[in-house]
Design a protein around this motif. Structure first.
Motif, PDB file in Angstrom:
ATOM      1  N   ASN A 151       0.664  -1.577  -0.179  1.00 39.91           N
ATOM      2  CA  ASN A 151      -0.201   0.116  -0.007  1.00 39.91           C
ATOM      3  C   ASN A 151       1.245   1.241  -0.030  1.00 39.91           C
ATOM      4  O   ASN A 151       1.893   1.384   1.270  1.00 39.91           O
ATOM      5  CB  ASN A 151      -0.921   0.076   1.049  1.00 39.91           C
ATOM      6  N   GLY A 152       1.033   1.653  -0.756  1.00 47.39           N
ATOM      7  CA  GLY A 152       1.373   3.734  -1.571  1.00 47.39           C
ATOM      8  C   GLY A 152       1.510   3.766  -0.582  1.00 47.39           C
ATOM      9  O   GLY A 152       2.169   4.878   0.094  1.00 47.39           O
ATOM     10  N   SER A 153       0.406   4.340  -0.201  1.00 46.76           N
ATOM     11  CA  SER A 153      -0.191   5.392   0.804  1.00 46.76           C
ATOM     12  C   SER A 153      -0.132   5.843   2.158  1.00 46.76           C
ATOM     13  O   SER A 153       1.147   6.223   3.371  1.00 46.76           O
ATOM     14  CB  SER A 153      -1.850   5.761   0.989  1.00 46.76           C
ATOM     15  N   ALA A 181      -3.304   8.196  -2.332  1.00 49.03           N
ATOM     16  CA  ALA A 181      -5.446   7.362  -1.576  1.00 49.03           C
ATOM     17  C   ALA A 181      -6.154   7.048  -2.473  1.00 49.03           C
ATOM     18  O   ALA A 181      -6.210   7.372  -3.833  1.00 49.03           O
ATOM     19  CB  ALA A 181      -4.689   8.898  -0.981  1.00 49.03           C
ATOM     20  N   GLU A 182      -6.894   6.259  -1.927  1.00 50.24           N
ATOM     21  CA  GLU A 182      -8.025   5.725  -1.928  1.00 50.24           C
ATOM     22  C   GLU A 182      -9.499   7.509  -1.976  1.00 50.24           C
ATOM     23  O   GLU A 182      -9.195   8.086  -1.031  1.00 50.24           O
ATOM     24  CB  GLU A 182      -8.825   4.488  -2.047  1.00 50.24           C
ATOM     25  N   ASP A 188      -7.369   2.458   2.841  1.00 44.92           N
ATOM     26  CA  ASP A 188      -5.955   2.420   2.829  1.00 44.92           C
ATOM     27  C   ASP A 188      -5.318   2.918   3.954  1.00 44.92           C
ATOM     28  O   ASP A 188      -4.628   1.477   4.507  1.00 44.92           O
ATOM     29  CB  ASP A 188      -5.211   4.187   2.138  1.00 44.92           C
TER      30      ASP A 188
HETATM   31  N1  LIG Z   1      -4.083   3.814  -2.389  1.00 46.23           N
HETATM   32  C1  LIG Z   1      -3.387   2.451  -3.194  1.00 46.23           C
HETATM   33  C2  LIG Z   1      -2.991   3.051  -4.703  1.00 46.23           C
HETATM   34  C3  LIG Z   1      -2.575   1.833  -5.563  1.00 46.23           C
HETATM   35  O1  LIG Z   1      -2.970   0.902  -5.400  1.00 46.23           O
HETATM   36  C4  LIG Z   1      -2.026   2.950  -2.598  1.00 46.23           C
HETATM   37  O2  LIG Z   1      -2.368   3.726  -1.632  1.00 46.23           O
HETATM   38  O3  LIG Z   1      -1.586   1.913  -2.381  1.00 46.23           O
END
Ligand SMILES: N[C@@H](CC=O)C(=O)O
Ligand SMILES: NC(=O)C1=CN([C@@H]2O[C@H](COP(=O)(O)OP(=O)(O)OC[C@H]3O[C@@H](n4cnc5c(N)ncnc54)[C@H](OP(=O)(O)O)[C@@H]3O)[C@@H](O)[C@H]2O)C=CC1
Length: 331
Positions: A151-153, A181-182, A188
């Protein structure tokens, strides 16, 4: 006669716009965007209005559209659109991890019934080509473990708190404005997004589908309640434990040793370690979230689809054989 691929696009948000602009920039000679279905036309006055519609049937019932690219932010609506597209004879690319993770068995059956293809590399770890790697490179090698930062966020938040000394609220606002973020950021920070991604990875690595309720999740608030020393390299680790008969999936915060490879994975970057019987450990690392990272995976799917690529889900068959052996049933 033009032999361009005609596509119908659902969604023109962060990822949809990433796909749209990269097609205009790099592939307009090969890909024709026939229709774009969105929700609020008023948000898209910069786009040729003839391309836009709010009526999904204008995509689903257009027989000249070969491929649907589904990039909306609602899991249940995306599930319905993917299913309708496959049933109307269209192949589909999606980046919607909620839709894929919640309905993977259904989509595997639907692909078998319709003979159509569903690809979703962008649903896990942005530009990092992990699903295709599990499907191709590891198709016949036993995977013994899998763990990663997916999760990048949350990774962005942890880096911003530790390295840039931002407050949680400021860091989250940045993750949102960068498009990581979603649209509902609780997906997230409460671990749902990482959980969905881990379900998809576990399916392709170990051949079983778990429900999101079966994933053990620690939320960001629960992590902060433990008053962790935020100057230390904490990472949110998604992990599959595959010892024994049942897979165990977890999303948890771990303080990584300074020398750990995960420690140097900062901000929105992602990394996944795949442990396997012959290779040992391979680690994949790269851009995990955002418009270009995800557009790269979606467009890569598109060109793989053009060559006839589809997932064969071979680990599902291998798992059946493995479980039979565990239970002493002859093959
Ligand atoms: N919200 C997700 C977007 C990518 O998948 C993340 O933060 O990883
Ligand atoms: N952001 C990222 O880094 C990544 C996102 N993803 C996934 O990609 C998908 C899209 O994410 P993202 O672009 O960030 O989301 P956004 O919130 O930025 O955009 C969502 C888009 O979907 C449209 N939309 C919503 N409902 C419908 C519907 N029923 N019919 C047609 N269009 C609809 C919205 O229309 P309108 O603009 O008119 O309101 C909007 O254009 C999500 O599933 C997300 O999980 C995957 C990997 C990375």
């Amino acid at each position: 006669m033009s032999n361009k691929i005609n596509i119908g696009l659902f969604g023109l948000g962060c990822v949809g716009r990433g796909v749209y602009s990269n097609i205009q920039k790099f592939y307009s000679d090969q890909i024709n965007i026939k229709k774009i279905c969105i929700k609020h036309p008023g948000k898209h006055t910069d786009i040729n209005s003839e391309l836009l519609t709010t009526d999904a049937s204008e995509v689903l019932e257009d027989s000249s559209i070969d491929l649907v690219i589904e990039l909306i932010d609602n899991g249940a609506e995306a599930t319905a659109l993917i299913a309708q597209s496959l049933r109307s004879g269209k192949d589909v690319i999606s980046a919607n991890k909620a839709a894929i993770a919640n309905s993977l068995r259904f989509f595997i059956d639907l692909q078998n019934q319709t003979g159509k293809t569903l690809l979703y590399e962008g649903a896990v770890a942005g530009a990092v080509p992990v699903i295709r790697l599990l499907e191709s490179h590891y198709a016949n090698e036993k995977i013994t473990g899998l763990e990663g930062i997916v999760n990048g966020s949350t990774n962005y938040l942890l880096s911003k708190l530790r390295l840039d000394k931002l407050t949680f609220d400021d860091a989250l606002a940045q993750a949102q404005s960068n498009g990581f973020a979603e649209s509902d950021p609780s997906l997230d920070i409460d671990g749902w997004d990482a959980g969905y991604k881990l379900i998809i990875l576990a399916a392709h690595a170990f051949g079983d589908t778990l429900s999101i309720e079966e994933v053990q999740r620690t939320t960001f608030s629960e992590f902060l309640e433990q008053a962790p020393d935020l100057s230390k390299p904490w990472k949110c680790i998604a992990k599959v434990n595959n010892e024994g008969e049942n897979l165990e999936l977890s999303i948890d915060f771990k303080e990584e040793p300074i020398a750990s490879q995960f420690t140097s994975v900062e901000y929105e970057l992602n990394a996944i370690k795949v442990h396997s019987a012959i290779a040992g450990t391979n680690m994949l690392y790269g851009s995990g979230a955002g418009a270009n990272a995800t557009a790269s995976a979606v467009l890569s799917d598109l060109f793989q689809w053009k060559k006839g690529f589809r997932y064969d889900y071979s680990k599902f068959y291998q798992r059946k054989e493995y479980l039979k052996k565990l239970q002493g049933i002859p093959a």
